[in-house]
Enzyme design. Structure first.
Site, PDB file in Angstrom:
ATOM      1  N   ARG A  89     -12.016 -21.205   7.453  1.00  0.00           N
ATOM      2  CA  ARG A  89     -10.745 -20.857   8.102  1.00  0.00           C
ATOM      3  C   ARG A  89     -11.057 -20.295   9.486  1.00  0.00           C
ATOM      4  N   ASN A 115     -10.627  -4.489   2.130  1.00  0.00           N
ATOM      5  CA  ASN A 115      -9.720  -5.484   1.524  1.00  0.00           C
ATOM      6  C   ASN A 115      -9.042  -4.924   0.274  1.00  0.00           C
ATOM      7  N   LYS A 138      -3.690  -3.377  16.255  1.00  0.00           N
ATOM      8  CA  LYS A 138      -4.350  -2.234  15.596  1.00  0.00           C
ATOM      9  C   LYS A 138      -5.245  -1.506  16.594  1.00  0.00           C
ATOM     10  N   SER A 144      -7.379  -1.145  10.271  1.00  0.00           N
ATOM     11  CA  SER A 144      -7.954  -2.227   9.482  1.00  0.00           C
ATOM     12  C   SER A 144      -9.389  -2.472   9.904  1.00  0.00           C
ATOM     13  N   LEU A 196      -6.640 -13.749  -0.367  1.00  0.00           N
ATOM     14  CA  LEU A 196      -7.345 -14.332  -1.513  1.00  0.00           C
ATOM     15  C   LEU A 196      -6.760 -13.901  -2.865  1.00  0.00           C
ATOM     16  N   PHE A 217       2.658   3.278   7.656  1.00  0.00           N
ATOM     17  CA  PHE A 217       2.270   1.958   7.153  1.00  0.00           C
ATOM     18  C   PHE A 217       3.055   0.838   7.822  1.00  0.00           C
ATOM     19  N   TYR A 237      -2.759  -9.722  15.856  1.00  0.00           N
ATOM     20  CA  TYR A 237      -2.633  -8.659  14.852  1.00  0.00           C
ATOM     21  C   TYR A 237      -3.720  -7.610  15.052  1.00  0.00           C
ATOM     22  N   ASP A 274      14.680   0.850  11.025  1.00  0.00           N
ATOM     23  CA  ASP A 274      13.582   0.198  11.743  1.00  0.00           C
ATOM     24  C   ASP A 274      12.897   1.233  12.622  1.00  0.00           C
ATOM     25  N   ASP A 326      11.988   2.513   5.858  1.00  0.00           N
ATOM     26  CA  ASP A 326      11.536   1.117   5.786  1.00  0.00           C
ATOM     27  C   ASP A 326      12.716   0.212   6.116  1.00  0.00           C
ATOM     28  N   ASN A 377      -1.315 -15.504   1.989  1.00  0.00           N
ATOM     29  CA  ASN A 377      -2.363 -15.688   2.992  1.00  0.00           C
ATOM     30  C   ASN A 377      -3.702 -15.187   2.474  1.00  0.00           C
ATOM     31  N   ILE A 435       0.840  -1.204   0.000  1.00  0.00           N
ATOM     32  CA  ILE A 435       0.000   0.000   0.000  1.00  0.00           C
ATOM     33  C   ILE A 435       0.875   1.254   0.000  1.00  0.00           C
TER      34      ILE A 435
HETATM   35  P1  NAD Z   1       3.459  -4.573   3.520  1.00  0.00           P
HETATM   36  O1  NAD Z   1       4.019  -5.657   4.366  1.00  0.00           O
HETATM   37  O2  NAD Z   1       3.532  -4.705   2.047  1.00  0.00           O
HETATM   38  O3  NAD Z   1       4.106  -3.164   3.927  1.00  0.00           O
HETATM   39  C1  NAD Z   1       4.554  -2.891   5.225  1.00  0.00           C
HETATM   40  C2  NAD Z   1       5.943  -2.262   5.113  1.00  0.00           C
HETATM   41  O4  NAD Z   1       6.416  -1.936   6.425  1.00  0.00           O
HETATM   42  C3  NAD Z   1       6.969  -3.185   4.472  1.00  0.00           C
HETATM   43  O5  NAD Z   1       7.672  -2.472   3.478  1.00  0.00           O
HETATM   44  C4  NAD Z   1       7.880  -3.562   5.637  1.00  0.00           C
HETATM   45  O6  NAD Z   1       9.203  -3.818   5.209  1.00  0.00           O
HETATM   46  C5  NAD Z   1       7.762  -2.341   6.528  1.00  0.00           C
HETATM   47  N1  NAD Z   1       8.029  -2.573   7.953  1.00  0.00           N
HETATM   48  C6  NAD Z   1       7.467  -3.511   8.758  1.00  0.00           C
HETATM   49  N2  NAD Z   1       7.957  -3.407   9.997  1.00  0.00           N
HETATM   50  C7  NAD Z   1       8.840  -2.371   9.997  1.00  0.00           C
HETATM   51  C8  NAD Z   1       9.659  -1.778  10.981  1.00  0.00           C
HETATM   52  N3  NAD Z   1       9.712  -2.266  12.223  1.00  0.00           N
HETATM   53  N4  NAD Z   1      10.428  -0.724  10.637  1.00  0.00           N
HETATM   54  C9  NAD Z   1      10.404  -0.236   9.371  1.00  0.00           C
HETATM   55  N5  NAD Z   1       9.648  -0.770   8.395  1.00  0.00           N
HETATM   56  C10 NAD Z   1       8.872  -1.821   8.708  1.00  0.00           C
HETATM   57  O7  NAD Z   1       1.932  -4.376   3.984  1.00  0.00           O
HETATM   58  P2  NAD Z   1       0.766  -3.507   3.327  1.00  0.00           P
HETATM   59  O8  NAD Z   1      -0.251  -4.448   2.801  1.00  0.00           O
HETATM   60  O9  NAD Z   1       1.326  -2.473   2.451  1.00  0.00           O
HETATM   61  O10 NAD Z   1       0.147  -2.863   4.656  1.00  0.00           O
HETATM   62  C11 NAD Z   1       0.542  -1.577   5.115  1.00  0.00           C
HETATM   63  C12 NAD Z   1      -0.178  -1.292   6.422  1.00  0.00           C
HETATM   64  O11 NAD Z   1      -1.587  -1.397   6.214  1.00  0.00           O
HETATM   65  C13 NAD Z   1       0.152  -2.271   7.548  1.00  0.00           C
HETATM   66  O12 NAD Z   1       0.220  -1.554   8.758  1.00  0.00           O
HETATM   67  C14 NAD Z   1      -1.036  -3.210   7.548  1.00  0.00           C
HETATM   68  O13 NAD Z   1      -1.263  -3.766   8.832  1.00  0.00           O
HETATM   69  C15 NAD Z   1      -2.170  -2.280   7.155  1.00  0.00           C
HETATM   70  N6  NAD Z   1      -3.317  -2.986   6.541  1.00  0.00           N
HETATM   71  C16 NAD Z   1      -3.118  -3.769   5.434  1.00  0.00           C
HETATM   72  C17 NAD Z   1      -4.200  -4.451   4.882  1.00  0.00           C
HETATM   73  C18 NAD Z   1      -4.025  -5.344   3.677  1.00  0.00           C
HETATM   74  O14 NAD Z   1      -4.930  -6.140   3.396  1.00  0.00           O
HETATM   75  N7  NAD Z   1      -2.920  -5.256   2.919  1.00  0.00           N
HETATM   76  C19 NAD Z   1      -5.478  -4.328   5.432  1.00  0.00           C
HETATM   77  C20 NAD Z   1      -5.643  -3.510   6.542  1.00  0.00           C
HETATM   78  C21 NAD Z   1      -4.547  -2.834   7.088  1.00  0.00           C
HETATM   79  N1  UFG Z   2     -10.060 -17.106   1.179  1.00  0.00           N
HETATM   80  C1  UFG Z   2     -10.185 -18.363   0.596  1.00  0.00           C
HETATM   81  N2  UFG Z   2      -9.055 -18.982   0.181  1.00  0.00           N
HETATM   82  C2  UFG Z   2      -7.806 -18.425   0.286  1.00  0.00           C
HETATM   83  C3  UFG Z   2      -7.692 -17.143   0.875  1.00  0.00           C
HETATM   84  C4  UFG Z   2      -8.843 -16.510   1.319  1.00  0.00           C
HETATM   85  O1  UFG Z   2     -11.286 -18.888   0.477  1.00  0.00           O
HETATM   86  O2  UFG Z   2      -6.819 -19.057  -0.126  1.00  0.00           O
HETATM   87  C5  UFG Z   2     -11.280 -16.412   1.602  1.00  0.00           C
HETATM   88  C6  UFG Z   2     -11.333 -16.160   3.098  1.00  0.00           C
HETATM   89  O3  UFG Z   2     -11.858 -17.297   3.767  1.00  0.00           O
HETATM   90  C7  UFG Z   2     -12.239 -14.922   3.169  1.00  0.00           C
HETATM   91  C8  UFG Z   2     -11.902 -14.162   1.872  1.00  0.00           C
HETATM   92  O4  UFG Z   2     -11.300 -15.116   1.017  1.00  0.00           O
HETATM   93  O5  UFG Z   2     -13.585 -15.322   3.122  1.00  0.00           O
HETATM   94  C9  UFG Z   2     -10.936 -13.005   2.077  1.00  0.00           C
HETATM   95  O6  UFG Z   2      -9.772 -13.479   2.759  1.00  0.00           O
HETATM   96  P1  UFG Z   2      -8.430 -12.612   2.882  1.00  0.00           P
HETATM   97  O7  UFG Z   2      -7.461 -13.413   3.671  1.00  0.00           O
HETATM   98  O8  UFG Z   2      -7.999 -12.133   1.547  1.00  0.00           O
HETATM   99  O9  UFG Z   2      -8.920 -11.317   3.671  1.00  0.00           O
HETATM  100  P2  UFG Z   2      -9.580 -11.176   5.120  1.00  0.00           P
HETATM  101  O10 UFG Z   2     -10.864 -10.441   4.928  1.00  0.00           O
HETATM  102  O11 UFG Z   2      -9.612 -12.454   5.843  1.00  0.00           O
HETATM  103  O12 UFG Z   2      -8.515 -10.280   5.873  1.00  0.00           O
HETATM  104  C10 UFG Z   2      -7.942  -9.123   5.276  1.00  0.00           C
HETATM  105  C11 UFG Z   2      -6.528  -8.911   5.839  1.00  0.00           C
HETATM  106  C12 UFG Z   2      -6.604  -8.615   7.298  1.00  0.00           C
HETATM  107  C13 UFG Z   2      -7.494  -7.432   7.526  1.00  0.00           C
HETATM  108  C14 UFG Z   2      -8.863  -7.694   6.909  1.00  0.00           C
HETATM  109  C15 UFG Z   2      -9.741  -6.482   7.039  1.00  0.00           C
HETATM  110  O13 UFG Z   2      -5.749 -10.074   5.653  1.00  0.00           O
HETATM  111  O14 UFG Z   2      -5.340  -8.277   7.758  1.00  0.00           O
HETATM  112  O15 UFG Z   2      -8.726  -8.006   5.534  1.00  0.00           O
HETATM  113  O16 UFG Z   2      -9.102  -5.378   6.478  1.00  0.00           O
HETATM  114  F1  UFG Z   2      -7.632  -7.250   8.835  1.00  0.00           F
END
Ligand code: NAD
Ligand code: UFG
Length: 339
Positions: A290, A177, A151, A123, A198, A79, A147, A57, A30, A196, A11
């Site tokens: 799951r 999502n 948050k 999230s 979808l 982030f 996790y 870090d 980062d 992890n 993101i």
């Molecule tokens: P990502 O893992 O791609 O990005 C996170 C970045 O933070 C990475 O570049 C990582 O190297 C860096 N990082 C982690 N720990 C660090 C530390 N201690 N010091 C410096 N850098 C560090 O994840 P993303 O999907 O881009 O998510 C960004 C943020 O959004 C996260 O906080 C995540 O929890 C939140 N979020 C993501 C999702 C999603 O579905 N992707 C949904 C809800 C919230």
């Molecule tokens: N799913 C499958 N097979 C897979 C992966 C996922 O059937 O291989 C299903 C899950 O059971 C769920 C849907 O697809 O019904 C979405 O699953 P994701 O893992 O893609 O997303 P989640 O909604 O479970 O969780 C995501 C992030 C979390 C965040 C949440 C809300 O992983 O960190 O969205 O923002 F908290």
């Protein structure tokens, strides 16, 4: 200048593109624990602008404070964090350490540098198992895994901080999502190992890298029995950050804002949309639910529309087409192809 922790990630890299294109300068901080500097080189290619990068870090207070001070930033987008739910159950201390202590360290550094504008990545997981749909920001908060608890703890810390000092300008963005990739095909989600989530799993199946998708649960109380989620294009999500910064310029406060489209799609609907966009078949089979999954989650985006004047522009077909373009152009993510 905007200081972006975790800006090399999925993101973060998309947000850097939109920040630069909106005329901001960007310093990324980062540690590359889940990303690679290549994403930032691609951001520079897309925008034709330079990204300042500091490798470090967030849990190293001195290095972080020095980097923030030297950047001259007026605001921080935070982030940096670990995000894998299952891993957080197995390694809770690592998650509390990285996410909660890392954020405390960042808040201290911001205080020392007199920077009081912050956008935080929260999230939809903080809503737990939803009591009503669509989910509004006043929905009760809860967490079912470490996790999610990180948050929630960070959100509480930010609310306490604002109560103690109303000069802070804090936007708590609750993402639903995020999927998709930049339409250039140059940046996208680059999961390490078995995905992890979808969408990266579906695209790896479509590309023939994995045999079949397991759909976890076909007996949910949803129209087709599979889970329903509010998928949002990562570029729309990124633009939400730019709009939030503009909002924080105008008003102090500590406000939680959903970033979702308001539209739920089932896992099967997403698979069908992906097949259409890619022209590939996505073989799947059904498996047990799951642990910890909820039936349905989708946002009320009203607050974002009202406060930020932000509306998502991309539908599910564009999300799938852009994910597929990224997958096809970068079968190994940011890792260089062998030979
Ligand atoms: P990502 O893992 O791609 O990005 C996170 C970045 O933070 C990475 O570049 C990582 O190297 C860096 N990082 C982690 N720990 C660090 C530390 N201690 N010091 C410096 N850098 C560090 O994840 P993303 O999907 O881009 O998510 C960004 C943020 O959004 C996260 O906080 C995540 O929890 C939140 N979020 C993501 C999702 C999603 O579905 N992707 C949904 C809800 C919230
Ligand atoms: N799913 C499958 N097979 C897979 C992966 C996922 O059937 O291989 C299903 C899950 O059971 C769920 C849907 O697809 O019904 C979405 O699953 P994701 O893992 O893609 O997303 P989640 O909604 O479970 O969780 C995501 C992030 C979390 C965040 C949440 C809300 O992983 O960190 O969205 O923002 F908290």
């Amino acid at each position: 200048m905007i200081f972006v922790t975790g800006g090399a990630g999925y993101i973060g890299s998309h947000t850097c593109v939109e920040l630069l294109q909106a005329g901001h300068e960007v310093t990324v901080y980062d540690n590359f624990s889940n990303s690679s500097p290549e994403s930032l080189r691609r951001v520079e290619r897309i925008t034709g602008r330079a990204v300042r990068l500091v490798e470090g870090d967030i849990r190293h207070p001195q290095a972080l404070t020095d980097a923030l001070r030297q950047s001259g930033a007026s605001a921080v987008i935070h982030f940096a964090g670990l995000k894998a739910v299952g891993e957080s159950v197995e390694q809770p201390l690592r998650y509390y350490d990285n996410n909660v202590l890392g954020t405390l360290s960042l808040l201290h550094a911001m205080g020392a540098c007199h920077v009081n504008k912050l956008v935080f990545s929260s999230s939809a997981t903080v809503y737990g198992d939803p009591l009503h749909l669509p989910i509004t920001e006043d929905h009760p908060l809860s967490a079912t895994n470490p996790y999610g608890r990180t948050k929630l703890m960070i959100e509480d810390i930010l609310r306490d901080l604002y109560r103690s000092d109303p000069a802070w300008h804090i936007g708590i963005l609750r993402y639903f999502n995020p999927i998709g990739a930049h339409p250039s095909g140059l940046i996208g989600e680059d999961p390490q190992g078995i995905p992890n989530n979808l969408m990266p799993y579906v695209s790896q199946v479509a590309a023939g890298q994995r045999e079949r998708l397991q759909i976890w649960g076909q007996d949910y109380p949803t129209p087709d029995g599979t889970g329903v989620r509010d998928f949002i294009h990562v570029v729309d999500l990124a633009l939400g950050h730019v709009r939030t910064l503009a909002h924080l310029e105008k008003a102090a406060g500590c406000t939680a804002i959903n970033l979702g489209t308001g539209q739920g799609y089932s896992v099967l609907e997403l698979v069908r949309a992906f097949e259409k966009a890619s022209g590939q078949t996505v073989p799947y089979s059904f498996a047990a639910r799951r642990a910890g999954d909820i039936a349905a989650s989708y946002a009320s985006p009203e607050r974002a529309i009202q406060l930020l004047g932000w509306r998502p522009q991309h539908g599910l077909d564009a999300m799938c087409a852009d994910s597929w373009r990224w997958q096809q152009g970068n079968p190994l993510g940011y890792r260089p192809a062998q030979g």
